[in-house]
Write a protein that holds these residues in place. Structure first.
Motif, PDB file in Angstrom:
ATOM      1  N   SER A   1       0.798  -1.240   0.000  1.00 50.84           N
ATOM      2  CA  SER A   1       0.000   0.000   0.000  1.00 50.84           C
ATOM      3  C   SER A   1       0.822   1.278   0.000  1.00 50.84           C
ATOM      4  O   SER A   1       0.262   2.371   0.071  1.00 50.84           O
ATOM      5  N   GLY A   2       2.137   1.187  -0.081  1.00 48.72           N
ATOM      6  CA  GLY A   2       2.959   2.397  -0.167  1.00 48.72           C
ATOM      7  C   GLY A   2       3.440   2.945   1.155  1.00 48.72           C
ATOM      8  O   GLY A   2       4.265   3.865   1.179  1.00 48.72           O
ATOM      9  N   GLU A   3       2.944   2.427   2.262  1.00 50.58           N
ATOM     10  CA  GLU A   3       3.420   2.885   3.568  1.00 50.58           C
ATOM     11  C   GLU A   3       4.799   2.275   3.850  1.00 50.58           C
ATOM     12  O   GLU A   3       5.080   1.144   3.445  1.00 50.58           O
ATOM     13  N   GLU A   4       5.648   3.034   4.547  1.00 51.44           N
ATOM     14  CA  GLU A   4       7.020   2.577   4.803  1.00 51.44           C
ATOM     15  C   GLU A   4       7.326   2.655   6.294  1.00 51.44           C
ATOM     16  O   GLU A   4       8.124   3.473   6.742  1.00 51.44           O
ATOM     17  N   ARG A   5       6.681   1.793   7.047  1.00 49.87           N
ATOM     18  CA  ARG A   5       6.945   1.673   8.483  1.00 49.87           C
ATOM     19  C   ARG A   5       6.601   0.247   8.896  1.00 49.87           C
ATOM     20  O   ARG A   5       5.910  -0.461   8.157  1.00 49.87           O
ATOM     21  N   ILE A   6       7.050  -0.150  10.093  1.00 50.02           N
ATOM     22  CA  ILE A   6       6.840  -1.543  10.504  1.00 50.02           C
ATOM     23  C   ILE A   6       5.690  -1.701  11.491  1.00 50.02           C
ATOM     24  O   ILE A   6       5.275  -2.829  11.787  1.00 50.02           O
ATOM     25  N   SER A   7       5.155  -0.607  12.021  1.00 45.46           N
ATOM     26  CA  SER A   7       3.900  -0.629  12.780  1.00 45.46           C
ATOM     27  C   SER A   7       3.866  -1.681  13.889  1.00 45.46           C
ATOM     28  O   SER A   7       2.914  -2.469  13.972  1.00 45.46           O
ATOM     29  N   ASN A   8       4.900  -1.679  14.729  1.00 40.85           N
ATOM     30  CA  ASN A   8       4.893  -2.532  15.919  1.00 40.85           C
ATOM     31  C   ASN A   8       4.864  -4.019  15.573  1.00 40.85           C
ATOM     32  O   ASN A   8       4.270  -4.822  16.286  1.00 40.85           O
ATOM     33  N   PHE A   9       5.504  -4.391  14.492  1.00 44.36           N
ATOM     34  CA  PHE A   9       5.486  -5.776  14.006  1.00 44.36           C
ATOM     35  C   PHE A   9       6.868  -6.395  14.143  1.00 44.36           C
ATOM     36  O   PHE A   9       7.846  -5.874  13.590  1.00 44.36           O
ATOM     37  N   LEU A  10       6.988  -7.465  14.896  1.00 49.57           N
ATOM     38  CA  LEU A  10       8.215  -8.262  14.979  1.00 49.57           C
ATOM     39  C   LEU A  10       9.437  -7.389  15.264  1.00 49.57           C
ATOM     40  O   LEU A  10      10.461  -7.482  14.585  1.00 49.57           O
ATOM     41  N   LEU A  11       9.346  -6.548  16.272  1.00 50.66           N
ATOM     42  CA  LEU A  11      10.388  -5.559  16.542  1.00 50.66           C
ATOM     43  C   LEU A  11      11.740  -6.200  16.815  1.00 50.66           C
ATOM     44  O   LEU A  11      12.778  -5.681  16.382  1.00 50.66           O
ATOM     45  N   TRP A  12      11.762  -7.284  17.541  1.00 52.12           N
ATOM     46  CA  TRP A  12      13.020  -7.973  17.829  1.00 52.12           C
ATOM     47  C   TRP A  12      13.515  -8.745  16.611  1.00 52.12           C
ATOM     48  O   TRP A  12      14.686  -8.692  16.240  1.00 52.12           O
TER      49      TRP A  12
END
Length: 250
Positions: A199-210
């Protein structure tokens, strides 16, 4: 970021397929809005695309496909939308588990599933049970999952073990943390090789941070319902063009 229109015709090296691919499935609402449809229509189409991409990833030779299905923050959406999102796993598993069994795909789930509605939790756990003997690709759903929540829970588990005398403070290392994360059952496949966000967004949004410490990230403008096998192959091709050094020098 690659464009969806550039995805067709990409070829990949079958010997260098990423073992673990994680996807942030973004853009269902915008897909629906572009077609003057309610947001839930986009979520329904997105669910259908999970089936398509599961098969495509398995055919490519991916070992683990982790899909960010519902985050701990998604509870803040309108109640009608949340209720519909909670119904999707029931629909998906009731409809597609026989197909997953035929494809030898094993279902896993990570997240705080205790908070899920009973019907959602039951359908999910039944899918895990019914596919437990499959030996092919793992389809891992992050459901009511948040990276920070996962790390907090791992920290609590470590503190409990230390208090019980089962772990010494000087034994707390990276492996000790990894062993208490929700991806621990994946063993050596716990950390994704490739993260894709649509969708064009470029962030990880609290996903699998480690787990994303050394993951290659690919962002595409394709909305999730439009992200097909060609786009997946293109993302893998982009991954294969990277020089993965893990902080070292080759």
């Amino acid at each position: 970021m690659f464009k969806a229109k550039e995805a067709a015709g990409v070829t990949v090296d079958p010997e260098r397929i990423p073992r673990h691919v994680a996807i942030i499935m973004d853009g269902n609402g915008r897909w629906a809005q572009k077609r003057h449809l309610p947001r839930i229509a986009g979520h329904k189409q997105g669910m259908e695309n999970v089936r398509t991409i599961t098969r495509a990833a398995s055919d490519l030779g991916v070992k683990v496909l982790t899909l960010y299905a519902f985050s701990t923050e998604n509870w803040g959406r309108p109640q009608k939308e949340v209720s519909y999102l909670m119904s999707l796993p029931v629909t998906f598993f009731n409809k597609f588990v026989p197909e997953l069994i035929d494809q030898n795909v094993r279902v896993m789930v990570m997240g705080n599933i205790d908070r899920l509605p009973e019907s959602t939790r039951t359908a999910t756990l039944n899918a895990v049970r019914d596919t437990a003997d499959n030996t092919g690709m793992v389809l891992n759903f992050a459901l009511n999952y948040g990276g920070r929540d996962e790390i907090v829970r791992a920290t609590q588990a470590i503190a409990t073990d230390v208090a019980a005398g089962q772990l010494q403070p000087d034994q707390i290392d990276m492996q000790a943390v990894s062993d208490r994360l929700m991806t621990a059952p994946l063993g050596t496949l716990a950390d994704p090789d490739l993260l894709i966000r649509t969708s064009g967004e470029e962030r990880i949004s609290n996903f699998l941070l480690w787990q994303l410490a050394y993951t290659e990230m690919v962002f595409t403008d394709a909305l999730w319902p439009d992200f097909g096998p060609d786009e997946l192959t293109a993302a893998v091709g982009e991954y294969q063009s990277r020089d993965r050094r893990f902080g070292k020098v080759k």
